[in-house]
Scaffold this motif. Structure first.
Motif, PDB file in Angstrom:
ATOM      1  N   LEU A  67      -5.449 -17.619 -10.371  1.00 45.16           N
ATOM      2  CA  LEU A  67      -4.019 -17.892 -10.485  1.00 45.16           C
ATOM      3  C   LEU A  67      -3.383 -18.480  -9.237  1.00 45.16           C
ATOM      4  O   LEU A  67      -2.422 -19.250  -9.336  1.00 45.16           O
ATOM      5  CB  LEU A  67      -3.276 -16.591 -10.844  1.00 45.16           C
ATOM      6  N   CYS A  68      -3.882 -18.131  -8.053  1.00 44.82           N
ATOM      7  CA  CYS A  68      -3.145 -18.443  -6.825  1.00 44.82           C
ATOM      8  C   CYS A  68      -3.449 -19.839  -6.295  1.00 44.82           C
ATOM      9  O   CYS A  68      -4.614 -20.236  -6.186  1.00 44.82           O
ATOM     10  CB  CYS A  68      -3.475 -17.419  -5.738  1.00 44.82           C
ATOM     11  N   ASP A  69      -2.393 -20.555  -5.940  1.00 50.64           N
ATOM     12  CA  ASP A  69      -2.542 -21.816  -5.226  1.00 50.64           C
ATOM     13  C   ASP A  69      -2.892 -21.546  -3.764  1.00 50.64           C
ATOM     14  O   ASP A  69      -3.736 -22.216  -3.184  1.00 50.64           O
ATOM     15  CB  ASP A  69      -1.250 -22.631  -5.306  1.00 50.64           C
ATOM     16  N   ARG A  70      -2.212 -20.559  -3.178  1.00 50.69           N
ATOM     17  CA  ARG A  70      -2.488 -20.115  -1.813  1.00 50.69           C
ATOM     18  C   ARG A  70      -2.355 -18.602  -1.775  1.00 50.69           C
ATOM     19  O   ARG A  70      -1.723 -17.992  -2.654  1.00 50.69           O
ATOM     20  CB  ARG A  70      -1.507 -20.725  -0.803  1.00 50.69           C
ATOM     21  N   LEU A  71      -2.896 -17.997  -0.727  1.00 49.79           N
ATOM     22  CA  LEU A  71      -2.791 -16.546  -0.602  1.00 49.79           C
ATOM     23  C   LEU A  71      -2.970 -16.132   0.842  1.00 49.79           C
ATOM     24  O   LEU A  71      -3.449 -16.899   1.677  1.00 49.79           O
ATOM     25  CB  LEU A  71      -3.820 -15.846  -1.501  1.00 49.79           C
ATOM     26  N   ILE A  72      -2.550 -14.896   1.111  1.00 53.43           N
ATOM     27  CA  ILE A  72      -2.846 -14.257   2.385  1.00 53.43           C
ATOM     28  C   ILE A  72      -3.630 -12.985   2.106  1.00 53.43           C
ATOM     29  O   ILE A  72      -3.486 -12.374   1.041  1.00 53.43           O
ATOM     30  CB  ILE A  72      -1.567 -13.924   3.188  1.00 53.43           C
ATOM     31  N   ILE A  73      -4.493 -12.615   3.044  1.00 56.13           N
ATOM     32  CA  ILE A  73      -5.164 -11.321   3.005  1.00 56.13           C
ATOM     33  C   ILE A  73      -4.631 -10.512   4.174  1.00 56.13           C
ATOM     34  O   ILE A  73      -4.683 -10.950   5.324  1.00 56.13           O
ATOM     35  CB  ILE A  73      -6.688 -11.462   3.099  1.00 56.13           C
ATOM     36  N   MET A  74      -4.088  -9.330   3.860  1.00 56.93           N
ATOM     37  CA  MET A  74      -3.499  -8.450   4.861  1.00 56.93           C
ATOM     38  C   MET A  74      -4.380  -7.227   5.084  1.00 56.93           C
ATOM     39  O   MET A  74      -5.135  -6.818   4.211  1.00 56.93           O
ATOM     40  CB  MET A  74      -2.117  -7.951   4.417  1.00 56.93           C
ATOM     41  N   ASP A  75      -4.248  -6.638   6.255  1.00 54.54           N
ATOM     42  CA  ASP A  75      -4.821  -5.328   6.533  1.00 54.54           C
ATOM     43  C   ASP A  75      -4.080  -4.717   7.707  1.00 54.54           C
ATOM     44  O   ASP A  75      -3.743  -5.414   8.665  1.00 54.54           O
ATOM     45  CB  ASP A  75      -6.322  -5.434   6.843  1.00 54.54           C
ATOM     46  N   THR A 125       4.009   1.858  11.211  1.00 56.68           N
ATOM     47  CA  THR A 125       4.383   0.481  10.914  1.00 56.68           C
ATOM     48  C   THR A 125       3.550  -0.016   9.736  1.00 56.68           C
ATOM     49  O   THR A 125       2.341  -0.191   9.848  1.00 56.68           O
ATOM     50  CB  THR A 125       4.163  -0.431  12.132  1.00 56.68           C
ATOM     51  N   ALA A 126       4.205  -0.252   8.603  1.00 54.97           N
ATOM     52  CA  ALA A 126       3.508  -0.702   7.398  1.00 54.97           C
ATOM     53  C   ALA A 126       3.329  -2.211   7.371  1.00 54.97           C
ATOM     54  O   ALA A 126       2.317  -2.716   6.888  1.00 54.97           O
ATOM     55  CB  ALA A 126       4.277  -0.252   6.157  1.00 54.97           C
ATOM     56  N   VAL A 127       4.314  -2.937   7.896  1.00 58.57           N
ATOM     57  CA  VAL A 127       4.264  -4.399   7.959  1.00 58.57           C
ATOM     58  C   VAL A 127       4.587  -4.770   9.401  1.00 58.57           C
ATOM     59  O   VAL A 127       5.667  -4.446   9.905  1.00 58.57           O
ATOM     60  CB  VAL A 127       5.265  -5.048   6.985  1.00 58.57           C
ATOM     61  N   ASP A 128       3.662  -5.475  10.038  1.00 57.67           N
ATOM     62  CA  ASP A 128       3.710  -5.616  11.494  1.00 57.67           C
ATOM     63  C   ASP A 128       3.895  -7.075  11.933  1.00 57.67           C
ATOM     64  O   ASP A 128       2.974  -7.729  12.408  1.00 57.67           O
ATOM     65  CB  ASP A 128       2.432  -5.037  12.100  1.00 57.67           C
ATOM     66  N   GLY A 129       5.102  -7.593  11.715  1.00 58.96           N
ATOM     67  CA  GLY A 129       5.436  -8.913  12.245  1.00 58.96           C
ATOM     68  C   GLY A 129       4.753 -10.084  11.567  1.00 58.96           C
ATOM     69  O   GLY A 129       4.269 -10.998  12.229  1.00 58.96           O
ATOM     70  N   ASN A 183      -5.831  -0.773   0.003  1.00 56.96           N
ATOM     71  CA  ASN A 183      -4.755   0.207  -0.030  1.00 56.96           C
ATOM     72  C   ASN A 183      -4.234   0.455   1.384  1.00 56.96           C
ATOM     73  O   ASN A 183      -5.008   0.619   2.328  1.00 56.96           O
ATOM     74  CB  ASN A 183      -5.257   1.524  -0.623  1.00 56.96           C
ATOM     75  N   GLY A 184      -2.905   0.466   1.514  1.00 60.49           N
ATOM     76  CA  GLY A 184      -2.299   0.698   2.810  1.00 60.49           C
ATOM     77  C   GLY A 184      -2.176  -0.525   3.679  1.00 60.49           C
ATOM     78  O   GLY A 184      -1.768  -0.431   4.839  1.00 60.49           O
ATOM     79  N   ALA A 185      -2.484  -1.698   3.144  1.00 60.27           N
ATOM     80  CA  ALA A 185      -2.439  -2.922   3.943  1.00 60.27           C
ATOM     81  C   ALA A 185      -1.022  -3.394   4.224  1.00 60.27           C
ATOM     82  O   ALA A 185      -0.783  -4.130   5.174  1.00 60.27           O
ATOM     83  CB  ALA A 185      -3.214  -4.038   3.238  1.00 60.27           C
ATOM     84  N   GLY A 186      -0.069  -3.002   3.375  1.00 65.26           N
ATOM     85  CA  GLY A 186       1.318  -3.434   3.541  1.00 65.26           C
ATOM     86  C   GLY A 186       1.817  -4.357   2.451  1.00 65.26           C
ATOM     87  O   GLY A 186       2.923  -4.895   2.555  1.00 65.26           O
ATOM     88  N   LEU A 237     -14.127  -8.507   1.330  1.00 64.91           N
ATOM     89  CA  LEU A 237     -14.921  -7.418   1.887  1.00 64.91           C
ATOM     90  C   LEU A 237     -15.385  -7.726   3.303  1.00 64.91           C
ATOM     91  O   LEU A 237     -15.471  -6.828   4.152  1.00 64.91           O
ATOM     92  CB  LEU A 237     -16.117  -7.131   0.986  1.00 64.91           C
ATOM     93  N   LYS A 238     -15.686  -8.976   3.556  1.00 60.91           N
ATOM     94  CA  LYS A 238     -16.130  -9.374   4.888  1.00 60.91           C
ATOM     95  C   LYS A 238     -15.027  -9.163   5.920  1.00 60.91           C
ATOM     96  O   LYS A 238     -15.284  -8.735   7.053  1.00 60.91           O
ATOM     97  CB  LYS A 238     -16.571 -10.841   4.873  1.00 60.91           C
ATOM     98  N   LEU A 239     -13.789  -9.438   5.530  1.00 62.34           N
ATOM     99  CA  LEU A 239     -12.674  -9.358   6.468  1.00 62.34           C
ATOM    100  C   LEU A 239     -12.077  -7.959   6.578  1.00 62.34           C
ATOM    101  O   LEU A 239     -11.589  -7.574   7.651  1.00 62.34           O
ATOM    102  CB  LEU A 239     -11.577 -10.340   6.059  1.00 62.34           C
ATOM    103  N   THR A 240     -12.060  -7.203   5.485  1.00 63.29           N
ATOM    104  CA  THR A 240     -11.383  -5.906   5.491  1.00 63.29           C
ATOM    105  C   THR A 240     -12.332  -4.724   5.518  1.00 63.29           C
ATOM    106  O   THR A 240     -11.884  -3.583   5.666  1.00 63.29           O
ATOM    107  CB  THR A 240     -10.473  -5.768   4.256  1.00 63.29           C
ATOM    108  N   GLY A 241     -13.644  -4.988   5.396  1.00 63.06           N
ATOM    109  CA  GLY A 241     -14.606  -3.895   5.435  1.00 63.06           C
ATOM    110  C   GLY A 241     -14.903  -3.336   4.074  1.00 63.06           C
ATOM    111  O   GLY A 241     -14.223  -3.633   3.077  1.00 63.06           O
ATOM    112  N   ARG A 242     -15.906  -2.481   4.016  1.00 65.00           N
ATOM    113  CA  ARG A 242     -16.355  -1.930   2.746  1.00 65.00           C
ATOM    114  C   ARG A 242     -16.144  -0.425   2.618  1.00 65.00           C
ATOM    115  O   ARG A 242     -16.522   0.187   1.623  1.00 65.00           O
ATOM    116  CB  ARG A 242     -17.858  -2.234   2.565  1.00 65.00           C
ATOM    117  N   GLU A 243     -15.524   0.186   3.633  1.00 60.34           N
ATOM    118  CA  GLU A 243     -15.310   1.619   3.553  1.00 60.34           C
ATOM    119  C   GLU A 243     -14.186   1.928   2.571  1.00 60.34           C
ATOM    120  O   GLU A 243     -13.294   1.105   2.332  1.00 60.34           O
ATOM    121  CB  GLU A 243     -14.974   2.194   4.929  1.00 60.34           C
TER     122      GLU A 243
END
Length: 314
Positions: free
Chosen positions: A212-220, A27-31, A48-51, A305-311
């Motif tokens: 550039l962005c007015d709003r954004l989402i961070i995916m993982d 599942t690349a994009v999960d709801g 990479n691979g977040a969707g 980095l705080k939300l998605t990790g540093r690996e």
């Protein structure tokens, strides 16, 4: 070039609800659910691979949905007839520089305009206008292979605008560019946003998203972790400032834990997220920094980095 983003629609430019994309068992994009309003620049960030790319490919009709619903410019993209209407009203700037190497800059734009049934005289007029917009009007007859990477990206952007779209979709538009070329693209995109065009942007550059962005989402892992304005997300998840300490001692770690300070312990480096910069910095720098410490303003990259990790990701 006319003002290309003005729209009388009251509904969102993009409305995604419980959107899913699966490739077999993966599942690349999960709801995920989000909306993009008319005239705003909306970012989709993630490792990479977040969707991210799977999401935007569904939006511009390249990839079918596996579940959920998706409306773009008021149309249901799962309906082929409505999807055709959508494709005529969007511009897509993909990651690859897939310009025709056998044609000049002007010819590339004219040929692409024909796919939208733009009459040849009007296509030429639009192309010349766009070449002025990207500051390449004096290079209109230049063959594509003679262009640098930065100039090619500008041409790809112009090509995405040839049909005068209501929505511009940008998939990592400045990847691989030098700083000068990247800033030139940013200036052009800021000009488009000022005209009122709606922009959907994916990028790995946090400075680009912040600017550039007015709003954004961070995916993982196919899910949305956070959504909001860049500065709001920075304040919420990283505070106003960050103290960086190299080779922190156990005494400092105990101080941070006892004070219940937000922090990331990276072993050789300690990051302390704070709003009371003067008080905490004076105490930390005066009592615990054997090898020095740095006080800097928190950024969107810290949040990412705080939300998605540093690996490292594949």
């Amino acid at each position: 070039m006319k003002d290309i983003g003005q729209s009388t629609m009251m509904e969102p430019v993009i409305q995604a609800d419980a959107l899913r994309k699966a490739f077999g068992a993966f599942t690349a994009v999960d709801g995920i659910s989000f909306s993009v309003q008319s005239g705003e620049c909306f970012g989709i960030l993630g490792p990479n691979g977040a969707g991210k790319t799977s999401t935007i490919r569904m939006i511009y009709g390249f990839s079918p949905l596996s579940g959920g619903s998706l409306r773009v410019l008021g149309q249901d993209v799962t309906d082929r007839r409505q999807l055709r209407k959508v494709k005529y009203r969007i511009g897509v700037c993909q990651q690859d520089n897939n310009l025709d190497p056998e044609l000049s800059i002007l010819q590339n734009l004219e040929v692409f305009a024909s796919y939208f049934d733009v009459p040849r005289p009007e296509a030429t007029a639009r192309a010349l206008d766009l070449l002025k917009f990207i500051a390449l009007e004096n290079r209109k007859d230049t063959p594509i292979p003679e262009l640098s990477g930065g100039l090619m990206r500008r041409v790809v952007l112009a090509r995405a605008l040839i049909n005068e779209p209501d929505l511009l979709i940008l998939d990592e538009p400045t990847t691989g560019l030098d700083p000068q070329s990247r800033h030139q693209i940013w200036e052009r995109l800021e000009g488009l946003r000022a005209r009122g065009i709606s922009i959907l942007l994916t990028t790995h550059y946090m400075e680009e998203a912040s600017r550039l962005c007015d709003r954004l989402i961070i995916m993982d892992h196919g899910k949305i972790l956070v959504e909001g304005r860049p500065q709001d997300l920075i304040r919420e998840h990283a505070g106003r400032d960050i103290i960086e300490v190299s080779e922190p001692g156990e005494e400092l770690r105990s101080y941070v834990r006892d004070r219940n300070l937000r922090h990331d312990d990276l072993g050789h480096r300690l990051l302390i997220y704070c709003d009371e910069r003067d008080q905490i910095y004076r105490e930390v720098s005066g009592r615990y920094c054997r090898d020095g410490c740095t006080l800097r303003t928190a950024t969107l990259e810290d949040v990412f980095l705080k939300l998605t990790g540093r690996e490292l990701r594949e």
